[in-house]
Design a protein around this motif. Sequence first.
Motif, mmCIF file in Angstrom:
data_model
loop_
_atom_site.group_PDB
_atom_site.id
_atom_site.type_symbol
_atom_site.label_atom_id
_atom_site.label_comp_id
_atom_site.label_asym_id
_atom_site.label_seq_id
_atom_site.Cartn_x
_atom_site.Cartn_y
_atom_site.Cartn_z
ATOM 1 N N VAL A 70 0.831 -1.204 0.000
ATOM 2 C CA VAL A 70 0.000 0.000 0.000
ATOM 3 C C VAL A 70 0.867 1.257 0.000
ATOM 4 C CG1 VAL A 70 -1.670 1.291 1.392
ATOM 5 C CG2 VAL A 70 -1.981 -1.145 1.058
ATOM 6 N N VAL A 71 1.931 1.264 0.792
ATOM 7 C CA VAL A 71 2.829 2.429 0.830
ATOM 8 C C VAL A 71 3.525 2.599 -0.522
ATOM 9 C CG1 VAL A 71 4.943 3.361 1.868
ATOM 10 C CG2 VAL A 71 3.131 2.454 3.327
ATOM 11 N N ASN A 72 3.940 1.518 -1.139
ATOM 12 C CA ASN A 72 4.559 1.610 -2.465
ATOM 13 C C ASN A 72 3.585 2.182 -3.489
ATOM 14 O OD1 ASN A 72 7.041 0.641 -1.611
ATOM 15 N ND2 ASN A 72 6.611 -1.466 -2.216
ATOM 16 N N ASP A 73 2.328 1.733 -3.449
ATOM 17 C CA ASP A 73 1.318 2.265 -4.371
ATOM 18 C C ASP A 73 1.075 3.754 -4.125
ATOM 19 O OD1 ASP A 73 1.046 -0.245 -5.488
ATOM 20 O OD2 ASP A 73 -0.833 -0.716 -4.441
ATOM 21 N N ALA A 74 0.993 4.143 -2.855
ATOM 22 C CA ALA A 74 0.780 5.552 -2.518
ATOM 23 C C ALA A 74 1.974 6.404 -2.951
ATOM 24 C CB ALA A 74 0.534 5.704 -1.023
ATOM 25 N N THR A 75 3.170 5.871 -2.781
ATOM 26 C CA THR A 75 4.370 6.590 -3.214
ATOM 27 C C THR A 75 4.348 6.800 -4.726
ATOM 28 O OG1 THR A 75 5.621 5.685 -1.356
ATOM 29 C CG2 THR A 75 6.897 6.559 -3.200
ATOM 30 N N SER A 76 3.903 5.796 -5.447
ATOM 31 C CA SER A 76 3.766 5.922 -6.900
ATOM 32 C C SER A 76 2.763 7.018 -7.257
ATOM 33 C CB SER A 76 3.335 4.578 -7.494
ATOM 34 O OG SER A 76 3.114 4.691 -8.866
ATOM 35 N N ASP A 77 1.646 7.070 -6.534
ATOM 36 C CA ASP A 77 0.655 8.119 -6.786
ATOM 37 C C ASP A 77 1.238 9.502 -6.512
ATOM 38 O OD1 ASP A 77 -1.284 6.358 -7.607
ATOM 39 O OD2 ASP A 77 -2.374 6.346 -5.698
ATOM 40 N N ILE A 78 2.060 9.607 -5.483
ATOM 41 C CA ILE A 78 2.687 10.892 -5.172
ATOM 42 C C ILE A 78 3.612 11.318 -6.304
ATOM 43 C CG2 ILE A 78 4.393 12.017 -3.687
ATOM 44 C CD1 ILE A 78 3.086 10.528 -1.354
ATOM 45 N N HIS A 79 4.375 10.366 -6.809
ATOM 46 C CA HIS A 79 5.298 10.691 -7.900
ATOM 47 C C HIS A 79 4.543 11.101 -9.166
ATOM 48 C CE1 HIS A 79 9.015 9.776 -5.889
ATOM 49 N NE2 HIS A 79 8.548 8.608 -5.498
ATOM 50 N N ASN A 80 3.311 10.660 -9.324
ATOM 51 C CA ASN A 80 2.515 10.980 -10.504
ATOM 52 C C ASN A 80 1.499 12.091 -10.262
ATOM 53 O OD1 ASN A 80 3.679 8.965 -12.182
ATOM 54 N ND2 ASN A 80 2.478 7.433 -11.088
#
Length: 125
Positions: A70-80
């Motif tokens: 979940v944290v990895n997915d959220a980090t990806s959303d932040i980068h995008n």
Amino acid sequence: MVFIAKLFVLALTAAATPILRRDAVTVENDITQKIGPQVQALDNDVKGFPASGLTGVLAIDNDCNALVTVVNDATSDIHNAGSFSESDGTSVLQAASNLISIFLGTLSAITNQAAAWEGFPGDKL
């Protein structure tokens, strides 16, 4: 410890850098609706140990793995994500800050349970 580091990176990235192509609502929802419940589940399972025994250990392991995803997915959303206002950034940072105290409590509980973890596979605390 990796989880807390990723959570801090998530909070700092969301608050301190310009976010590139998603809105703050997506980022805040990731924190409050995805990371938050997973952190709470981990906290509940950790605080239920050692009474939960091996079942609890497996639940904690599953919670940790799910939290990383979940944290990895959220980090990806932040980068995008797209740029957002200072007030939106403050809201995102507040949402992340609310989780940090829960997570620190979880880490403290694990530390206090160190003796109970002895004998379980991967018990190197």
